[in-house]
Write a protein that holds these residues in place. Structure first.
Motif, mmCIF file in Angstrom:
data_model
loop_
_atom_site.group_PDB
_atom_site.id
_atom_site.type_symbol
_atom_site.label_atom_id
_atom_site.label_comp_id
_atom_site.label_asym_id
_atom_site.label_seq_id
_atom_site.Cartn_x
_atom_site.Cartn_y
_atom_site.Cartn_z
ATOM 1 N N GLN A 114 0.828 -1.192 0.000
ATOM 2 C CA GLN A 114 0.000 0.000 0.000
ATOM 3 C C GLN A 114 0.868 1.250 0.000
ATOM 4 N N SER A 115 0.456 2.338 0.629
ATOM 5 C CA SER A 115 1.092 3.634 0.378
ATOM 6 C C SER A 115 2.555 3.712 0.782
ATOM 7 N N GLU A 118 4.145 2.493 -2.119
ATOM 8 C CA GLU A 118 3.865 3.392 -3.240
ATOM 9 C C GLU A 118 4.605 4.723 -3.112
ATOM 10 N N ARG A 151 -2.563 2.399 -11.105
ATOM 11 C CA ARG A 151 -3.723 2.042 -10.286
ATOM 12 C C ARG A 151 -4.894 1.594 -11.156
ATOM 13 N N SER A 153 -8.714 -0.817 -10.555
ATOM 14 C CA SER A 153 -9.579 -1.717 -9.791
ATOM 15 C C SER A 153 -10.610 -2.313 -10.727
ATOM 16 N N TYR A 202 -0.857 0.257 -4.220
ATOM 17 C CA TYR A 202 -1.968 1.201 -4.226
ATOM 18 C C TYR A 202 -2.160 1.685 -2.788
ATOM 19 N N SER A 205 -4.628 0.443 0.455
ATOM 20 C CA SER A 205 -5.222 -0.854 0.118
ATOM 21 C C SER A 205 -5.125 -1.836 1.278
ATOM 22 N N ASN A 235 -9.510 0.827 -3.565
ATOM 23 C CA ASN A 235 -8.345 0.235 -2.907
ATOM 24 C C ASN A 235 -8.711 -0.685 -1.749
ATOM 25 N N ARG A 236 -9.993 -0.770 -1.411
ATOM 26 C CA ARG A 236 -10.381 -1.576 -0.247
ATOM 27 C C ARG A 236 -11.518 -2.531 -0.557
ATOM 28 N N LEU A 241 -7.894 -5.154 -6.725
ATOM 29 C CA LEU A 241 -6.528 -4.865 -7.157
ATOM 30 C C LEU A 241 -5.825 -6.117 -7.672
#
Length: 475
Positions: A114-115, A118, A151, A153, A202, A205, A235-236, A241
């Motif tokens: 995740q971030s 990223e 990104r 989805s 992402y 996420s 993202n959730r 993803l």
């Protein structure tokens, strides 16, 4: 039917056949690509149905043959040599030719999460990466190849994405994952071979977003979307993803994977303890490369009360998720965990010290995958608890040269007796252990270290690797 109309139809059919006959290669197989050395790696593409394809590799002057199925899909495995370049791959059929230029051979790693995976070297707005600008300026390196999957989805698996491989340069590295960059840089420097980094992450996420419907079949509490409108949070949303970002790279020849994720699952630590190993196990099955190395970063301490209510933080503070990750490292074969208790920031979930995380992941790979020796690569880990009258001795393993508090007083330990109430303990540091006492606990039976939401590391190995938060109880 008029002559003009029949001619027009014939022309349309001709161009349609020509279009179908064209070779389409995924973005993964672009100029500047890197392939895993000493391996049978797959190359695939699309085109005319039931057609013959020839794949020529310049490093060994060999031609491989493949035949597409009735949907036009084809795939073939090619043998790669030892690290090196500059090579060329040519794909042909009866109607078309595609060439892939400036191909290099080396070590290829998947970088996902995740971030905090990223987060680019240039940082997020208002959230810098320490030393990021200097790293960008000095990043030009033709032997480090990068690709970022955008990104996306989706409700169903996709086959391709927009993008392509690039050589490392300030322009290309600025927006690339800082954690992945520091990891790849150290591998490139130490191994002296080209390194490829496939970045698939992402921000925000959760782990279930990176899992397929099949992987989640035993988790009844997780909702699987059935139509595009069900993806309320890109993202959730479970599977979104995996379908939109991971599927197009699944199966590409890699050496291993690094992972930095868990913040978005912090309030479900016991579920994460089951989800995460399941994800790793099933990724490996779908990659069909055996139990490839999988190294991951433990989430850094942070004040999660800014996102959730104090009651949730009190019940399941982020130390429980860090504990779940520690336990996962024990049950996932060929894995390792990079501890980050010394980089957390109370008010920023994105620690600026990305170099520590990237390098610690690289230490694991260099030692456990590439067999280098003579350096520390795993943090000290709780080993045993021994009660002596009113004191507790906590010993550690993975301590080749002792532990240190760097001259500071250690206040992060708590001990408890039968009443299950924890009190701060006085700590005496020894070479590989800590002796704990408290005037409020006459008969201690349990120990906790930094087992709170936001904490700062207080103990390291002599090699500079911090000890994770932990507990000896299950209360």
């Amino acid at each position: 039917m008029s002559f003009f109309k029949s001619t027009l139809i014939a022309i349309c059919v001709f161009f349609s056949l020509q279009l179908n006959a064209q070779i389409k290669l995924p973005s993964l197989f672009s100029d500047n690509m890197i392939l895993q050395q000493h391996a049978q790696v797959p190359i695939w593409g699309w085109g005319e149905a039931n057609a013959e394809y020839q794949i020529f590799t310049s490093w060994d002057q060999k031609t491989y043959k493949a035949k597409s199925n009735n949907k036009g899909n084809w795939s073939v495995k090619i043998q790669t040599p030892e690290a090196g370049g500059n090579f060329k791959i040519t794909v042909t059929n009866d109607n078309d030719t595609k060439s892939i230029e400036n191909v290099t051979i080396g070590e290829v790693w998947l970088c996902s999460g995740q971030s905090n995976m990223e987060m680019p070297l240039k940082g997020f707005p208002g959230q810098p990466v320490d030393g990021g600008n200097d790293a960008i300026i000095n990043s030009s390196n033709k032997n480090i190849r990068l690709i970022t999957i955008p990104r996306n989805s989706k409700i169903e698996p996709v086959k391709d994405f927009e993008g392509g491989w690039v050589e490392a340069s300030p322009k290309n590295v600025s927006n690339f994952s800082a954690t992945a960059w520091y990891f790849g840089c150290l591998l490139n420097k130490v191994l002296e071979v080209p390194v490829g980094l496939i970045h698939v992450s992402y921000g925000g996420s959760n782990v279930e977003a990176w899992m397929s419907q099949q992987m989640l079949r035993d988790f009844d509490s997780i909702n699987i979307p059935e139509k595009a409108e069900d993806i309320s949070e890109p993202n959730r949303t479970a599977t979104a993803l995996y379908n939109g970002m991971l599927s197009p790279v699944m199966g590409y020849g890699i050496k291993g994977a690094i992972w930095y994720q868990g913040e978005s699952n912090y309030d479900r630590p016991f579920q994460y303890q089951k989800l995460f190993p399941k994800m790793v196990n099933d990724w490996r099955k779908e990659w069909n490369q055996g139990e490839f190395p999988f190294y991951f970063a433990q989430i850094a301490p942070f004040d999660y009360s800014v996102f959730t209510s104090d009651t949730i933080v009190e019940k399941y503070n982020s130390a429980y998720l860090r504990e779940a990750q520690l336990k996962a490292a024990k049950i996932i074969p060929n894995s390792g965990i990079a501890i980050l208790t010394d980089v957390g920031e109370k008010d920023n979930i994105h620690p600026a010290q990305k170099e520590k995380g990237g390098k610690r992941l690289a230490y694991l790979a260099l030692a456990k995958t590439y067999g280098l020796e003579g350096f520390e690569y795993e943090s000290p880990e709780f080993n045993a608890l021994e009660v002596k009258e009113n004191s507790v001795i906590v010993s550690f393993k993975n301590v080749p040269n002792g532990i240190t508090s760097r001259g500071r007083k250690v206040t992060g330990f708590e001990i408890a007796g039968e009443d299950q109430k924890f009190y701060k303990a006085d700590a005496e540091i020894r070479r590989k252990s800590v002796v704990l006492t408290s005037s409020q606990v006459k008969e201690p039976i349990a120990v906790r270290y930094l087992f709170k939401d936001f904490v700062e590391a207080q103990l390291w190995s002599n090699g500079g690797l911090p000890i994770s938060s932990f507990r000896t109880d299950e209360w």
